[in-house]
Design a protein around this motif. Structure first.
Motif, PDB file in Angstrom:
ATOM      1  N   PHE A 147       0.818  -1.202   0.000  1.00 54.77           N
ATOM      2  CA  PHE A 147       0.000   0.000   0.000  1.00 54.77           C
ATOM      3  C   PHE A 147       0.861   1.265   0.000  1.00 54.77           C
ATOM      4  O   PHE A 147       0.418   2.328   0.427  1.00 54.77           O
ATOM      5  CB  PHE A 147      -0.936  -0.008   1.211  1.00 54.77           C
ATOM      6  N   THR A 148       2.081   1.135  -0.496  1.00 52.96           N
ATOM      7  CA  THR A 148       3.015   2.248  -0.550  1.00 52.96           C
ATOM      8  C   THR A 148       3.675   2.276  -1.926  1.00 52.96           C
ATOM      9  O   THR A 148       3.576   1.330  -2.706  1.00 52.96           O
ATOM     10  CB  THR A 148       4.106   2.105   0.528  1.00 52.96           C
ATOM     11  N   GLU A 149       4.370   3.393  -2.213  1.00 55.54           N
ATOM     12  CA  GLU A 149       5.159   3.474  -3.437  1.00 55.54           C
ATOM     13  C   GLU A 149       6.290   2.452  -3.364  1.00 55.54           C
ATOM     14  O   GLU A 149       6.772   2.140  -2.286  1.00 55.54           O
ATOM     15  CB  GLU A 149       5.751   4.882  -3.582  1.00 55.54           C
ATOM     16  N   PRO A 150       6.748   1.905  -4.479  1.00 53.26           N
ATOM     17  CA  PRO A 150       6.326   2.169  -5.860  1.00 53.26           C
ATOM     18  C   PRO A 150       5.170   1.301  -6.337  1.00 53.26           C
ATOM     19  O   PRO A 150       4.807   1.358  -7.504  1.00 53.26           O
ATOM     20  CB  PRO A 150       7.591   1.829  -6.651  1.00 53.26           C
ATOM     21  N   ASP A 151       4.596   0.499  -5.447  1.00 55.25           N
ATOM     22  CA  ASP A 151       3.521  -0.403  -5.854  1.00 55.25           C
ATOM     23  C   ASP A 151       2.174   0.286  -5.958  1.00 55.25           C
ATOM     24  O   ASP A 151       1.205  -0.305  -6.427  1.00 55.25           O
ATOM     25  CB  ASP A 151       3.441  -1.583  -4.889  1.00 55.25           C
ATOM     26  N   VAL A 152       2.105   1.528  -5.486  1.00 55.91           N
ATOM     27  CA  VAL A 152       0.906   2.364  -5.646  1.00 55.91           C
ATOM     28  C   VAL A 152       1.338   3.676  -6.287  1.00 55.91           C
ATOM     29  O   VAL A 152       2.329   4.282  -5.861  1.00 55.91           O
ATOM     30  CB  VAL A 152       0.237   2.632  -4.291  1.00 55.91           C
ATOM     31  N   ASP A 153       0.631   4.101  -7.315  1.00 55.94           N
ATOM     32  CA  ASP A 153       0.925   5.384  -7.950  1.00 55.94           C
ATOM     33  C   ASP A 153       0.595   6.504  -6.974  1.00 55.94           C
ATOM     34  O   ASP A 153      -0.547   6.597  -6.506  1.00 55.94           O
ATOM     35  CB  ASP A 153       0.092   5.524  -9.225  1.00 55.94           C
ATOM     36  N   PRO A 154       1.544   7.374  -6.647  1.00 57.65           N
ATOM     37  CA  PRO A 154       1.298   8.390  -5.617  1.00 57.65           C
ATOM     38  C   PRO A 154       0.292   9.459  -6.024  1.00 57.65           C
ATOM     39  O   PRO A 154      -0.259  10.146  -5.158  1.00 57.65           O
ATOM     40  CB  PRO A 154       2.685   9.001  -5.385  1.00 57.65           C
ATOM     41  N   LYS A 155       0.048   9.617  -7.317  1.00 56.05           N
ATOM     42  CA  LYS A 155      -0.902  10.631  -7.773  1.00 56.05           C
ATOM     43  C   LYS A 155      -2.316  10.073  -7.918  1.00 56.05           C
ATOM     44  O   LYS A 155      -3.287  10.703  -7.489  1.00 56.05           O
ATOM     45  CB  LYS A 155      -0.429  11.225  -9.104  1.00 56.05           C
ATOM     46  N   THR A 156      -2.428   8.906  -8.526  1.00 55.45           N
ATOM     47  CA  THR A 156      -3.755   8.340  -8.777  1.00 55.45           C
ATOM     48  C   THR A 156      -4.193   7.353  -7.713  1.00 55.45           C
ATOM     49  O   THR A 156      -5.375   7.030  -7.617  1.00 55.45           O
ATOM     50  CB  THR A 156      -3.777   7.616 -10.130  1.00 55.45           C
ATOM     51  N   LEU A 157      -3.232   6.835  -6.917  1.00 60.36           N
ATOM     52  CA  LEU A 157      -3.469   5.814  -5.892  1.00 60.36           C
ATOM     53  C   LEU A 157      -3.920   4.492  -6.491  1.00 60.36           C
ATOM     54  O   LEU A 157      -4.573   3.674  -5.830  1.00 60.36           O
ATOM     55  CB  LEU A 157      -4.465   6.307  -4.839  1.00 60.36           C
ATOM     56  N   VAL A 158      -3.529   4.244  -7.751  1.00 58.82           N
ATOM     57  CA  VAL A 158      -3.799   2.976  -8.421  1.00 58.82           C
ATOM     58  C   VAL A 158      -2.747   1.940  -7.999  1.00 58.82           C
ATOM     59  O   VAL A 158      -1.561   2.231  -7.949  1.00 58.82           O
ATOM     60  CB  VAL A 158      -3.773   3.156  -9.952  1.00 58.82           C
ATOM     61  N   HIS A 159      -3.224   0.723  -7.718  1.00 61.66           N
ATOM     62  CA  HIS A 159      -2.310  -0.393  -7.462  1.00 61.66           C
ATOM     63  C   HIS A 159      -1.638  -0.839  -8.762  1.00 61.66           C
ATOM     64  O   HIS A 159      -2.316  -1.033  -9.777  1.00 61.66           O
ATOM     65  CB  HIS A 159      -3.073  -1.588  -6.895  1.00 61.66           C
ATOM     66  N   HIS A 160      -0.330  -1.024  -8.720  1.00 59.02           N
ATOM     67  CA  HIS A 160       0.367  -1.577  -9.875  1.00 59.02           C
ATOM     68  C   HIS A 160       0.355  -3.111  -9.860  1.00 59.02           C
ATOM     69  O   HIS A 160       0.565  -3.743 -10.903  1.00 59.02           O
ATOM     70  CB  HIS A 160       1.811  -1.087  -9.917  1.00 59.02           C
ATOM     71  N   GLN A 161       0.152  -3.701  -8.711  1.00 62.34           N
ATOM     72  CA  GLN A 161       0.145  -5.155  -8.604  1.00 62.34           C
ATOM     73  C   GLN A 161      -1.213  -5.731  -9.009  1.00 62.34           C
ATOM     74  O   GLN A 161      -2.254  -5.203  -8.606  1.00 62.34           O
ATOM     75  CB  GLN A 161       0.424  -5.586  -7.167  1.00 62.34           C
ATOM     76  N   PRO A 162      -1.232  -6.827  -9.785  1.00 65.70           N
ATOM     77  CA  PRO A 162      -2.477  -7.588  -9.890  1.00 65.70           C
ATOM     78  C   PRO A 162      -2.784  -8.173  -8.518  1.00 65.70           C
ATOM     79  O   PRO A 162      -1.884  -8.382  -7.698  1.00 65.70           O
ATOM     80  CB  PRO A 162      -2.144  -8.680 -10.920  1.00 65.70           C
ATOM     81  N   ILE A 163      -4.048  -8.437  -8.234  1.00 63.84           N
ATOM     82  CA  ILE A 163      -4.458  -8.805  -6.883  1.00 63.84           C
ATOM     83  C   ILE A 163      -5.184 -10.141  -6.887  1.00 63.84           C
ATOM     84  O   ILE A 163      -6.126 -10.356  -7.653  1.00 63.84           O
ATOM     85  CB  ILE A 163      -5.367  -7.711  -6.283  1.00 63.84           C
ATOM     86  N   LEU A 164      -4.727 -11.035  -6.014  1.00 62.74           N
ATOM     87  CA  LEU A 164      -5.396 -12.300  -5.743  1.00 62.74           C
ATOM     88  C   LEU A 164      -5.788 -12.306  -4.265  1.00 62.74           C
ATOM     89  O   LEU A 164      -4.952 -11.999  -3.399  1.00 62.74           O
ATOM     90  CB  LEU A 164      -4.490 -13.502  -6.022  1.00 62.74           C
ATOM     91  N   VAL A 165      -7.029 -12.655  -3.993  1.00 61.98           N
ATOM     92  CA  VAL A 165      -7.516 -12.767  -2.612  1.00 61.98           C
ATOM     93  C   VAL A 165      -8.184 -14.129  -2.499  1.00 61.98           C
ATOM     94  O   VAL A 165      -9.172 -14.393  -3.182  1.00 61.98           O
ATOM     95  CB  VAL A 165      -8.532 -11.658  -2.280  1.00 61.98           C
TER      96      VAL A 165
END
Length: 305
Positions: A259-277
């Motif tokens: 939930f931090t950079e660089p895995d989250v875009d600091p401007k848009t707050l989009v996750h760069h990681q694909p997500i499996l739950v």
């Protein structure tokens, strides 16, 4: 059995927060099917005047409840500037205070269509780690809350709150089994997944939070999100609930969702990681085949919207 710990906020604030979420969700339910304006924020990304009104109410209400914390809401872009201050530094005092992410209507498309699979969501993050989450589905009058060091709870209608017991589905890929997947991901990857796993049955719900709850309650073994659009107000609350339920939250490489950079875009707050739950057995057995499928087809790039 769910292990119950201490609430991260005091009982009076918890009660007030619940009332705020329920009031906002019930207002959305009352407005469903009524006349409201719809605006396009980006490609296939919509907001209504109901989203905007509830965003303002939630922001004001939560600022009153938690004046020393950071509050970021989906429809108030100015609030997103707090992200860097609260999550990327461990040397300033503000990084030790909670950061809240608020989604006034998660599943806006479903809300616009007059469906029932939308929710009001809140997540609390501390030092880049989800601590607690709330998901309120107004049509079902179902509020779920909790966190990994707290436990899971639910309240339906006017009934008394009670612990929510996660339900792990039987793992047997030779018989019909369910995977939660969004419409966009199903269009891109569904055929390949069904070819690799002929017994799979796809389950789709509008809200990210309700999709995660479908896994927690045993309607499916896992939820996959691959299309590169999901943001922190979509994920922080639901993934706190998932972790409290004992689910695994990771990417296609098995790395935890960050939930931090660089895995989250600091401007848009989009996750760069694909997500499996998902439940551990499902993740263990399906993560690598899913990675192979997505590698062959190609993941979409994260979109700023």
């Amino acid at each position: 059995m769910v292990k119950l710990g201490m609430s991260p906020i005091c009982q009076s604030d918890l009660s007030a927060l619940h009332q705020l979420l329920v009031d906002c969700g019930n207002y959305a339910s009352q407005q469903s099917g009524q006349s409201f304006q719809i605006f396009e924020k980006g490609v296939d990304d919509y907001v209504t005047t109901v989203d905007q009104l509830l965003d303002q109410k939630l922001l004001a209400g939560m600022q009153a409840l938690f004046p020393d914390d950071g509050i970021i809401t989906e429809e108030n872009k100015a609030t997103a500037k707090q992200f860097g201050q609260y999550t990327t530094s461990t040397s300033i005092p503000s990084s030790h205070r909670p950061l809240w992410f608020v989604d006034p209507i998660d599943g806006t498309d479903d809300f616009i269509r007059g469906g029932e699979h939308y929710a009001v969501m809140v997540g609390q993050v501390l030092k880049g780690i989800p601590q607690a989450g709330w998901v309120y589905a107004p049509v079902a009058e179902h509020l779920v809350w909790g966190g990994p060091n707290w436990g899971l709870f639910e309240q339906k209608g006017g009934a008394e709150p009670r612990p929510l017991l996660p339900q792990q589905p039987i793992y047997d890929l030779d018989h019909p089994w369910a995977m939660v997947i969004g419409d966009k991901d199903e269009r891109r990857f569904g055929s390949a997944i069904a070819h690799r796993f002929p017994q799979v049955q796809f389950l789709s719900l509008g809200s990210f939070g309700l999709k995660v709850l479908a896994v927690i309650t045993g309607q499916a073994g896992l939820y996959i999100y691959l299309n590169g659009r999901v943001k922190l107000w979509d994920t922080s609350g639901p993934l706190a609930l998932a972790q409290a339920a004992g689910l695994v939250c990771c990417d296609l490489l098995g790395q935890p969702i960050r939930f931090t950079e660089p895995d989250v875009d600091p401007k848009t707050l989009v996750h760069h990681q694909p997500i499996l739950v998902g439940w551990p057995r499902y993740i263990e057995q399906l993560r690598e085949p899913l990675r192979d499928i997505t590698t062959a087809i190609g993941l979409p790039r994260s979109k700023p919207n």
